[in-house]
Design an enzyme around this catalytic site. Structure first.
Site, PDB file in Angstrom:
ATOM      1  N   LYS A  38      41.873  -7.939  25.924  1.00 50.67           N
ATOM      2  CA  LYS A  38      43.221  -7.754  25.929  1.00 50.67           C
ATOM      3  C   LYS A  38      44.152  -8.304  26.735  1.00 50.67           C
ATOM      4  CE  LYS A  38      43.204  -4.685  21.866  1.00 50.67           C
ATOM      5  NZ  LYS A  38      42.284  -3.871  21.399  1.00 50.67           N
ATOM      6  N   PHE A  58      36.725   3.205  18.435  1.00 49.06           N
ATOM      7  CA  PHE A  58      37.185   2.023  18.072  1.00 49.06           C
ATOM      8  C   PHE A  58      36.800   0.985  18.808  1.00 49.06           C
ATOM      9  CE2 PHE A  58      39.514  -2.346  17.376  1.00 49.06           C
ATOM     10  CZ  PHE A  58      39.263  -2.395  16.074  1.00 49.06           C
ATOM     11  N   ASP A  71      34.565   1.259  27.407  1.00 44.49           N
ATOM     12  CA  ASP A  71      35.244   0.427  26.631  1.00 44.49           C
ATOM     13  C   ASP A  71      36.650   0.256  27.227  1.00 44.49           C
ATOM     14  OD1 ASP A  71      36.729  -1.343  24.968  1.00 44.49           O
ATOM     15  OD2 ASP A  71      35.771  -0.877  22.987  1.00 44.49           O
TER      16      ASP A  71
HETATM   17  C1  LIG Z   1      41.156  -3.931  20.287  1.00 45.26           C
HETATM   18  C2  LIG Z   1      39.867  -3.204  20.947  1.00 45.26           C
HETATM   19  C3  LIG Z   1      38.542  -3.782  20.712  1.00 45.26           C
HETATM   20  C4  LIG Z   1      38.522  -5.233  20.045  1.00 45.26           C
HETATM   21  O1  LIG Z   1      39.057  -6.158  20.593  1.00 45.26           O
HETATM   22  P1  LIG Z   1      39.208  -7.482  19.671  1.00 45.26           P
HETATM   23  O2  LIG Z   1      39.915  -8.378  20.735  1.00 45.26           O
HETATM   24  O3  LIG Z   1      40.354  -7.243  18.761  1.00 45.26           O
HETATM   25  O4  LIG Z   1      37.885  -7.822  19.131  1.00 45.26           O
HETATM   26  C5  LIG Z   1      37.664  -3.093  21.157  1.00 45.26           C
HETATM   27  N1  LIG Z   1      37.593  -1.866  21.864  1.00 45.26           N
HETATM   28  C6  LIG Z   1      39.125  -1.261  21.920  1.00 45.26           C
HETATM   29  C7  LIG Z   1      39.059   0.035  22.738  1.00 45.26           C
HETATM   30  C8  LIG Z   1      40.153  -2.144  21.503  1.00 45.26           C
HETATM   31  O5  LIG Z   1      41.162  -1.225  21.652  1.00 45.26           O
END
Ligand SMILES: *Cc1c(COP(=O)(O)O)cnc(C)c1O
Length: 407
Positions: A261, A147, A232
């Protein structure tokens, strides 16, 4: 004055959302109106322990006073300049973020998905300019179950059907391999591979912890083949798993680090891509940009958010409370639990097929005063703010145990 005009019940507010809002979410039926630390309160005044933390955006807890103060002070002076001009906050944010993470350079964006897109652009340009890949031939390797956000390019390499199926045509240039399999990574690399993009723990994918040594092995393979290792850490970074970044568990320093985040402690969207000069230095003026990226309000908020993570030792608390939480969860006898796993305060309770899905357990937890969200049908994810105390963990465990034993 008619009280019904100002006072709205949870039911009224849910009805409003359902009347006017696009239906791209299916929330639990709780309407939150206030948050403080690990606790949130609904419109009727009921209290809940927040065990989602906005998908780890609230590592510092709700409305952290220090971050709130930074936001208020900055909002009274200057909020946005665009990057057409310098502002007096961005340089300070760059310095703090680079010192915190140990990279030469940073590029600020807003949402996590934008930061992932940015990393992809950087990797491709690095591939053409530095590695010498023929133009438009760059390949990026990603993992099944990933994700990384919701933009067209990012969903192009999702393995969730619903995320991509009716949103094509999709962006080419991605190769999908199984997660946790270093040999598959090595086998997938070609002379055109520019990067490997990976989550150190798959959060949305169901709190999937890869086998020990995987990140180390993957990073070594990338180095040998001149492929960028891009982590990520939008969900796993900034203390969540008990270390500064989840890659720290295996002493891996990614070539490209993606954050979001908790970088703003839940106040304001701030994300960033970090790398050293030979990588991030490929971007020239005009190559990439964002009207709000690097704005002074976000910069001031993010500096305070980082300072809280550092000064309150949130990673250490996540390690301590998380280890305790996991240990205690393992002891709960339940006919429904298939596996409990996680690292730090990123914990997944994976339920057996006969449990009837994680959602009904999340609804039961809500009735007990705990807000958690199911992910991938069968997994209850527990990810409270990292400021949580031992007694709050015990409070939660008592209720979780009750729910896991329910019939
Ligand atoms: C939440 C998340 C994203 C996307 O972040 P948004 O601020 O919702 O665009 C990308 N990668 C990971 C691992 C995430 O948990």
């Amino acid at each position: 004055m008619n009280a019904s005009v100002v006072a709205s019940t949870s039911a009224d507010l849910i009805a409003l959302e359902q009347c006017y809002g696009a239906r791209n979410y299916h929330p639990l039926e709780v309407v939150i109106s206030r948050g403080e630390g690990v606790w949130v309160y609904d419109v009727e005044g009921r209290r809940y322990l927040d065990c989602l933390s906005a998908y780890s955006a609230l590592n510092q807890g709700h409305c952290h006073p220090r971050i709130r103060q930074a936001l208020i002070e900055q909002a009274q002076r200057l909020t946005l300049t665009s990057r057409a001009f310098y502002n007096d906050q961005l340089g300070l944010f760059y310095r703090d973020l680079c010192q915190f993470s140990g990279y030469d350079m940073a590029l600020p964006m807003n949402s996590g998905a934008e930061a992932v897109e940015t990393a992809i652009k950087v990797a491709r340009k690095w591939g053409y300019e530095v590695k010498g890949v023929p133009l438009n031939q760059a390949e990026i390797i990603v993992c099944a179950g990933n994700f990384h956000g919701r933009t067209i390019t990012v969903v192009s390499f999702s393995t969730e059907r619903q995320y991509k199926e009716k949103f094509g045509p999709l962006t080419p240039g991605f190769v999908i391999i199984p997660y946790g399999d270093a040999a598959a990574l090595e086998a997938a690399i070609t002379p055109n591979t520019v990067a490997f993009l990976v989550e150190p723990i798959q959060g949305e994918g169901g709190v999937i912890v890869p086998p020990p040594g995987y990140l180390r092995a993957a990073a070594d393979i990338c180095r040998r083949h001149n492929v960028l290792f891009m982590a990520d850490e939008i969900q796993t970074g900034l203390g969540r798993t008990g270390t500064r970044f989840a890659c720290d568990h295996e002493d891996v320093r990614p070539d490209v680090l993606i954050l979001g985040k908790a970088l703003s402690g839940g106040f304001y969207p701030v994300s960033a891509v970090l790398a050293d000069r030979p990588v991030l230095g490929v971007l020239q003026p005009g190559d990439h940009g964002s009207t709000f990226g690097g704005n002074p309000l976000g910069a001031a908020v993010a500096r305070a958010a980082l300072a809280v993570i550092r000064d309150e030792n949130l990673a250490a608390n996540a390690a301590q409370q998380g280890a305790y939480w996991l240990e205690r969860l393992h002891e709960i006898p339940s006919p429904y639990v298939r596996e409990v796993r996680g690292r730090g305060l990123l914990i997944g309770i994976d339920l057996k097929p006969e449990a009837g899905g994680a959602r009904r357990f999340c609804e039961a937890l809500m009735r007990e005063g705990i807000l958690a969200k199911d992910t991938r049908e069968t997994v209850i994810r527990l990810a409270p703010p990292l400021i949580i105390t031992r007694s709050e963990v015990d409070w939660a465990l008592e209720r979780i145990a009750r729910v896991l034993r329910m019939s």
